[in-house]
Motif scaffolding. Sequence first.
Motif, PDB file in Angstrom:
ATOM      1  N   ARG A 191      57.333  64.293  35.551  1.00 36.77           N
ATOM      2  CA  ARG A 191      58.635  63.540  34.899  1.00 36.77           C
ATOM      3  C   ARG A 191      59.245  62.333  35.535  1.00 36.77           C
ATOM      4  N   GLU A 192      58.474  62.458  36.982  1.00 32.42           N
ATOM      5  CA  GLU A 192      59.186  61.413  38.133  1.00 32.42           C
ATOM      6  C   GLU A 192      58.255  60.077  37.714  1.00 32.42           C
ATOM      7  N   VAL A 193      57.171  60.024  37.051  1.00 34.93           N
ATOM      8  CA  VAL A 193      56.445  58.695  37.148  1.00 34.93           C
ATOM      9  C   VAL A 193      56.891  57.559  36.347  1.00 34.93           C
ATOM     10  N   PRO A 194      57.525  57.695  35.456  1.00 33.55           N
ATOM     11  CA  PRO A 194      58.296  56.284  34.966  1.00 33.55           C
ATOM     12  C   PRO A 194      59.389  55.602  36.011  1.00 33.55           C
ATOM     13  N   SER A 195      59.848  56.647  36.868  1.00 36.85           N
ATOM     14  CA  SER A 195      60.958  56.018  37.828  1.00 36.85           C
ATOM     15  C   SER A 195      60.128  55.662  39.193  1.00 36.85           C
ATOM     16  N   VAL A 196      59.353  56.397  39.469  1.00 38.19           N
ATOM     17  CA  VAL A 196      58.713  56.248  40.801  1.00 38.19           C
ATOM     18  C   VAL A 196      57.385  55.553  40.753  1.00 38.19           C
ATOM     19  N   LEU A 197      56.538  55.644  39.894  1.00 33.47           N
ATOM     20  CA  LEU A 197      55.184  54.736  39.747  1.00 33.47           C
ATOM     21  C   LEU A 197      55.152  53.462  39.016  1.00 33.47           C
ATOM     22  N   TRP A 198      55.844  53.495  37.924  1.00 35.68           N
ATOM     23  CA  TRP A 198      55.935  52.384  36.907  1.00 35.68           C
ATOM     24  C   TRP A 198      56.277  51.031  37.611  1.00 35.68           C
ATOM     25  N   PRO A 199      57.232  51.199  38.433  1.00 37.17           N
ATOM     26  CA  PRO A 199      57.643  49.728  39.126  1.00 37.17           C
ATOM     27  C   PRO A 199      56.536  49.271  39.883  1.00 37.17           C
ATOM     28  N   LYS A 200      55.839  50.016  40.688  1.00 40.99           N
ATOM     29  CA  LYS A 200      54.834  49.845  41.549  1.00 40.99           C
ATOM     30  C   LYS A 200      54.063  48.454  41.110  1.00 40.99           C
ATOM     31  N   PRO A 201      53.586  47.581  41.651  1.00 41.61           N
ATOM     32  CA  PRO A 201      52.236  46.813  41.376  1.00 41.61           C
ATOM     33  C   PRO A 201      51.179  47.498  41.225  1.00 41.61           C
ATOM     34  N   VAL A 202      50.424  47.053  40.063  1.00 44.01           N
ATOM     35  CA  VAL A 202      49.171  47.733  39.731  1.00 44.01           C
ATOM     36  C   VAL A 202      48.025  48.051  40.799  1.00 44.01           C
ATOM     37  N   ILE A 203      48.062  46.799  41.717  1.00 45.67           N
ATOM     38  CA  ILE A 203      47.305  47.055  42.714  1.00 45.67           C
ATOM     39  C   ILE A 203      47.378  48.227  43.549  1.00 45.67           C
ATOM     40  N   GLU A 204      48.655  48.879  43.426  1.00 48.52           N
ATOM     41  CA  GLU A 204      48.706  50.000  44.513  1.00 48.52           C
ATOM     42  C   GLU A 204      48.425  51.255  43.927  1.00 48.52           C
ATOM     43  N   LEU A 264      43.311  42.956  34.946  1.00 46.07           N
ATOM     44  CA  LEU A 264      44.487  43.325  34.253  1.00 46.07           C
ATOM     45  C   LEU A 264      45.559  42.310  34.083  1.00 46.07           C
ATOM     46  N   ALA A 265      45.510  41.368  35.209  1.00 46.47           N
ATOM     47  CA  ALA A 265      46.269  40.199  35.407  1.00 46.47           C
ATOM     48  C   ALA A 265      46.276  39.421  34.052  1.00 46.47           C
ATOM     49  N   LEU A 266      44.982  39.225  33.748  1.00 45.03           N
ATOM     50  CA  LEU A 266      44.536  38.473  32.586  1.00 45.03           C
ATOM     51  C   LEU A 266      45.238  38.577  31.392  1.00 45.03           C
ATOM     52  N   MET A 267      45.547  40.080  31.132  1.00 48.98           N
ATOM     53  CA  MET A 267      45.921  40.662  29.953  1.00 48.98           C
ATOM     54  C   MET A 267      47.532  40.796  30.315  1.00 48.98           C
ATOM     55  N   GLY A 268      48.142  40.359  31.374  1.00 45.80           N
ATOM     56  CA  GLY A 268      49.564  40.458  31.660  1.00 45.80           C
ATOM     57  C   GLY A 268      50.077  41.808  32.033  1.00 45.80           C
ATOM     58  N   ILE A 269      49.208  42.432  32.667  1.00 43.96           N
ATOM     59  CA  ILE A 269      49.317  43.700  33.443  1.00 43.96           C
ATOM     60  C   ILE A 269      49.586  43.493  34.793  1.00 43.96           C
ATOM     61  N   SER A 270      50.949  43.723  35.473  1.00 47.24           N
ATOM     62  CA  SER A 270      51.155  43.461  36.745  1.00 47.24           C
ATOM     63  C   SER A 270      51.803  44.748  37.285  1.00 47.24           C
ATOM     64  N   THR A 271      52.128  45.650  36.672  1.00 44.21           N
ATOM     65  CA  THR A 271      52.738  46.873  37.112  1.00 44.21           C
ATOM     66  C   THR A 271      51.935  48.141  36.643  1.00 44.21           C
TER      67      THR A 271
END
Length: 415
Positions: free
Chosen positions: A178-191, A203-210
């Motif tokens: 239940r903490e995934v949206p608040s804890v993980l989602w804001p992080k850069p996808v490279i992490e 992923l960046a080419l698809m507009g995915i950065s987090t």
Amino acid sequence: MERLKRFYPRNGRVILHVDMNSFYASVEIAHNPSLKGLPLAIAGQPEERKGIIVTCSYEARAFGIKTTMPVWQAKRLCPHLVILPPDFNKYRQASAYMFQLLREYTPLVEPVSIDEGYMDITESYSLGKPIDIARKIQDRLLQELKLPSSIGIAPNKFLAKMASNMQKPLGLTVLRKREVPSVLWPKPVIEMHGIGRKTADKLALMGISTIGDLAAIDNYSIRQQLGIRGVRLKEYANGEDRRKVDPKAAEEFKSVGQSMTLPKDETKQQELLKVLQQLADRTAARLKRKGVLGSTVTLTIRYKDWHTITRTKRLTKPVEQAAHIWAAAKALLLTHWNGNGVRLLGITVQDIVEREQADIQLDLFSYEEEAKKGALNELIDGIRQKHGEDIIHKGVHSHQKGRPKKGKRPDGQLE
């Protein structure tokens, strides 16, 4: 006991990810306490400028020193840096003690590298609350083995891995779904665990950065870009991971190989080398699919009378490229083949480690060469994925004088 059971989920699992902190450096400090508090690095060929940093202590990291950094650059950042050569026998022994300790708490322990592993403690409720078990493990590793660790506690393997990375050194982190949206989602996808620089660029080419962007992408789009692996990564980004902790999984990863029964008893060296090239290509493709590297190559030769021999070559570093595997297998064949007709050839790569955990000790020249080869290897891999692994074969040089005679390529049955 029933009182403690209420701290465990009725239907879910409780997974720990135990990750040792700066393992090689920590083992050296455990053996030599005078190194404690000093900036310490483990490096291949430390006496040479071209040596490469394998790992370093947190004191060294404070100076900006990183894994794969050349020794000369690390010494420039920290002139008083203490550099030691790796002692893998010492590290393997410490690893064995570590996993022996973990198995005192549950038989469900899955090593994923020399210094990290997963534990399923769902049925270990008689030993205490999950956080208490994790704290006991961390304290014992530090007190008995003098080795610091970070431990993640979560309902599945992916979240446990992410949790263990959040606090280092000596972190103890609980991560609930239940903490995934608040804890993980804001992080850069490279992490995110499982995503390297190349995948992040795609992923960046698809507009995915987090991580949140990845969690929200539709399955069709991510599958188009990354295949089925992309769908799996999206599931992880949403905190979903159905993988079980499997104590036997490490055994499955101990070796990767291919063998081929030849259509006839072969006595021509050039034809045998061609077969080895095919086997090396296929073995390399399997290593890449599994995301692992190996540092031992074994050649199997079965003669027409069914007499079978195996010969092994230990490499200086873990590899995954077909060229390295073929070179080792070729050397073994030229040394140990007695000239009689060969019925079967096989290549097996052993001493397997995950790509992310492979401590590749490259000198600067080979490091630069690997980087140059990267684009070409990606192109070849893409063609093979689309048209089949046999679509491209690298050339094989004959050791016989003159131009080799033309002939059909052996095309046997994979075993």
